[in-house]
Design a protein around this motif. Structure first.
Motif, mmCIF file in Angstrom:
data_model
loop_
_atom_site.group_PDB
_atom_site.id
_atom_site.type_symbol
_atom_site.label_atom_id
_atom_site.label_comp_id
_atom_site.label_asym_id
_atom_site.label_seq_id
_atom_site.Cartn_x
_atom_site.Cartn_y
_atom_site.Cartn_z
ATOM 1 N N SER A 10 0.871 -1.501 -0.287
ATOM 2 C CA SER A 10 -0.470 0.391 0.344
ATOM 3 C C SER A 10 0.842 0.803 -0.250
ATOM 4 O O SER A 10 0.217 2.197 -0.672
ATOM 5 C CB SER A 10 -0.851 -0.287 0.949
ATOM 6 O OG SER A 10 -0.275 -0.134 2.334
ATOM 7 N N GLY A 11 2.530 0.931 0.966
ATOM 8 C CA GLY A 11 2.823 2.340 0.639
ATOM 9 C C GLY A 11 3.894 2.205 -0.904
ATOM 10 O O GLY A 11 4.805 3.857 -0.561
ATOM 11 N N CYS A 12 3.263 1.403 -1.920
ATOM 12 C CA CYS A 12 4.690 1.286 -2.967
ATOM 13 C C CYS A 12 3.519 2.107 -3.973
ATOM 14 O O CYS A 12 4.125 1.498 -5.479
ATOM 15 C CB CYS A 12 4.882 -0.067 -3.014
ATOM 16 S SG CYS A 12 5.445 -0.747 -1.260
ATOM 17 N N VAL A 13 2.488 2.290 -3.867
ATOM 18 C CA VAL A 13 1.541 2.928 -5.037
ATOM 19 C C VAL A 13 2.563 4.352 -5.677
ATOM 20 O O VAL A 13 2.845 4.813 -5.328
ATOM 21 C CB VAL A 13 0.276 3.557 -4.728
ATOM 22 C CG1 VAL A 13 -0.673 4.096 -5.518
ATOM 23 C CG2 VAL A 13 -0.746 2.535 -4.424
ATOM 24 N N ASN A 14 2.185 3.992 -7.275
ATOM 25 C CA ASN A 14 2.864 4.915 -7.960
ATOM 26 C C ASN A 14 4.551 4.845 -7.726
ATOM 27 O O ASN A 14 4.929 5.713 -8.716
ATOM 28 C CB ASN A 14 2.460 6.700 -7.264
ATOM 29 C CG ASN A 14 1.104 6.602 -7.780
ATOM 30 O OD1 ASN A 14 1.012 6.373 -8.867
ATOM 31 N ND2 ASN A 14 0.536 6.742 -6.628
ATOM 32 N N GLU A 15 4.955 4.013 -7.746
ATOM 33 C CA GLU A 15 6.549 3.562 -7.612
ATOM 34 C C GLU A 15 7.194 2.315 -8.737
ATOM 35 O O GLU A 15 6.098 1.361 -8.689
ATOM 36 C CB GLU A 15 6.842 2.927 -6.073
ATOM 37 C CG GLU A 15 6.388 4.501 -4.981
ATOM 38 C CD GLU A 15 7.676 4.081 -4.097
ATOM 39 O OE1 GLU A 15 7.730 2.562 -3.547
ATOM 40 O OE2 GLU A 15 7.746 4.555 -2.874
ATOM 41 N N PRO A 16 7.985 2.409 -9.303
ATOM 42 C CA PRO A 16 7.867 0.903 -9.709
ATOM 43 C C PRO A 16 8.573 -0.435 -9.230
ATOM 44 O O PRO A 16 9.443 -0.006 -8.039
ATOM 45 C CB PRO A 16 9.335 1.309 -10.254
ATOM 46 C CG PRO A 16 10.300 2.698 -9.847
ATOM 47 C CD PRO A 16 8.725 3.395 -9.000
ATOM 48 N N PHE A 17 8.204 -1.269 -9.882
ATOM 49 C CA PHE A 17 8.999 -2.581 -9.529
ATOM 50 C C PHE A 17 10.132 -3.274 -10.802
ATOM 51 O O PHE A 17 9.517 -3.077 -12.211
ATOM 52 C CB PHE A 17 7.951 -3.644 -9.316
ATOM 53 C CG PHE A 17 6.685 -3.263 -7.882
ATOM 54 C CD1 PHE A 17 7.168 -4.150 -6.938
ATOM 55 C CD2 PHE A 17 6.173 -1.816 -7.146
ATOM 56 C CE1 PHE A 17 6.929 -4.014 -5.665
ATOM 57 C CE2 PHE A 17 6.061 -2.191 -5.920
ATOM 58 C CZ PHE A 17 6.475 -3.088 -5.746
ATOM 59 N N ALA A 18 10.612 -3.263 -10.056
ATOM 60 C CA ALA A 18 11.577 -4.266 -11.366
ATOM 61 C C ALA A 18 11.011 -5.687 -11.930
ATOM 62 O O ALA A 18 12.181 -6.730 -10.975
ATOM 63 C CB ALA A 18 13.139 -3.990 -11.284
ATOM 64 N N THR A 19 11.993 -5.900 -13.035
ATOM 65 C CA THR A 19 11.541 -7.160 -13.091
ATOM 66 C C THR A 19 12.713 -7.311 -14.814
ATOM 67 O O THR A 19 12.863 -6.594 -15.174
ATOM 68 C CB THR A 19 10.744 -8.109 -13.486
ATOM 69 O OG1 THR A 19 10.976 -9.285 -13.117
ATOM 70 C CG2 THR A 19 9.743 -7.326 -14.370
ATOM 71 N N ARG A 20 12.972 -9.016 -14.512
ATOM 72 C CA ARG A 20 13.512 -9.045 -16.345
ATOM 73 C C ARG A 20 12.976 -10.221 -17.160
ATOM 74 O O ARG A 20 11.641 -10.930 -16.739
ATOM 75 C CB ARG A 20 15.005 -10.078 -15.570
ATOM 76 C CG ARG A 20 16.284 -8.427 -15.736
ATOM 77 C CD ARG A 20 17.409 -9.522 -14.975
ATOM 78 N NE ARG A 20 18.171 -9.250 -16.302
ATOM 79 C CZ ARG A 20 18.476 -8.137 -17.151
ATOM 80 N NH1 ARG A 20 18.387 -7.072 -16.937
ATOM 81 N NH2 ARG A 20 18.435 -8.762 -18.290
ATOM 82 N N LEU A 21 12.849 -9.749 -18.390
ATOM 83 C CA LEU A 21 12.427 -10.714 -18.766
ATOM 84 C C LEU A 21 13.270 -10.860 -20.375
ATOM 85 O O LEU A 21 13.340 -9.953 -20.951
ATOM 86 C CB LEU A 21 10.849 -10.472 -19.394
ATOM 87 C CG LEU A 21 9.886 -11.434 -20.129
ATOM 88 C CD1 LEU A 21 8.958 -12.534 -19.694
ATOM 89 C CD2 LEU A 21 8.798 -10.765 -21.307
#
Length: 96
Positions: A10-21
Motif C-alpha cells: 500500500s505504501g508503494c503505489v506509483n512506484e516502480p517494481f523492476a523485473t527481467r524477461l
C-alpha cells in the motif's frame, strides 16, 4: 518467507517494481493496491489486488515475474494482462 499482505504494497503505489524477461529489464509501476471482499476477516490474510502498468508497446504474457522493490524486496508475482489504456498495459495480481 513472510506471507505478503496489502500492507506490504500500500505504501508503494506509483512506484516502480523492476523485473527481467528474456534478459531485458522491465519496469512495472504499481498503480493500485486495494482490498478484496466484503470486509470480513480471514484467518490467514485479507484478499487483495494489485494493478501494475507497463508502458511497453507490447503486452507481456501472464506468468510469475520476479519483481524487485527497495522496501518489499524480491518477490514472485503472478501478473495477468487485463486492459490497455493510452498510458500502457495494465496487469493484475490477486492474492487470496
Amino acid at each position: 518467507m513472510e506471507l505478503l499482505t496489502l500492507e506490504h504494497f500500500s505504501g508503494c503505489v506509483n512506484e516502480p517494481f523492476a523485473t527481467r524477461l528474456d534478459d531485458v529489464s522491465l519496469e512495472f509501476v504499481l498503480v493500485e493496491a486495494r482490498p478484496l471482499g466484503n470486509g470480513a476477516t480471514h484467518p490467514v490474510r485479507q484478499p487483495f489486488s494489485l494493478l501494475f502498468r507497463n508502458t511497453a508497446a507490447v503486452v507481456f504474457p501472464q506468468k510469475i515475474y520476479p519483481m524487485h522493490h527497495p522496501r518489499v524486496g524480491e518477490v514472485g508475482i503472478f501478473l495477468v494482462p487485463i486492459a490497455y489504456e493510452k498510458a500502457g498495459f495494465l496487469y493484475q495480481a490477486v492474492f487470496n
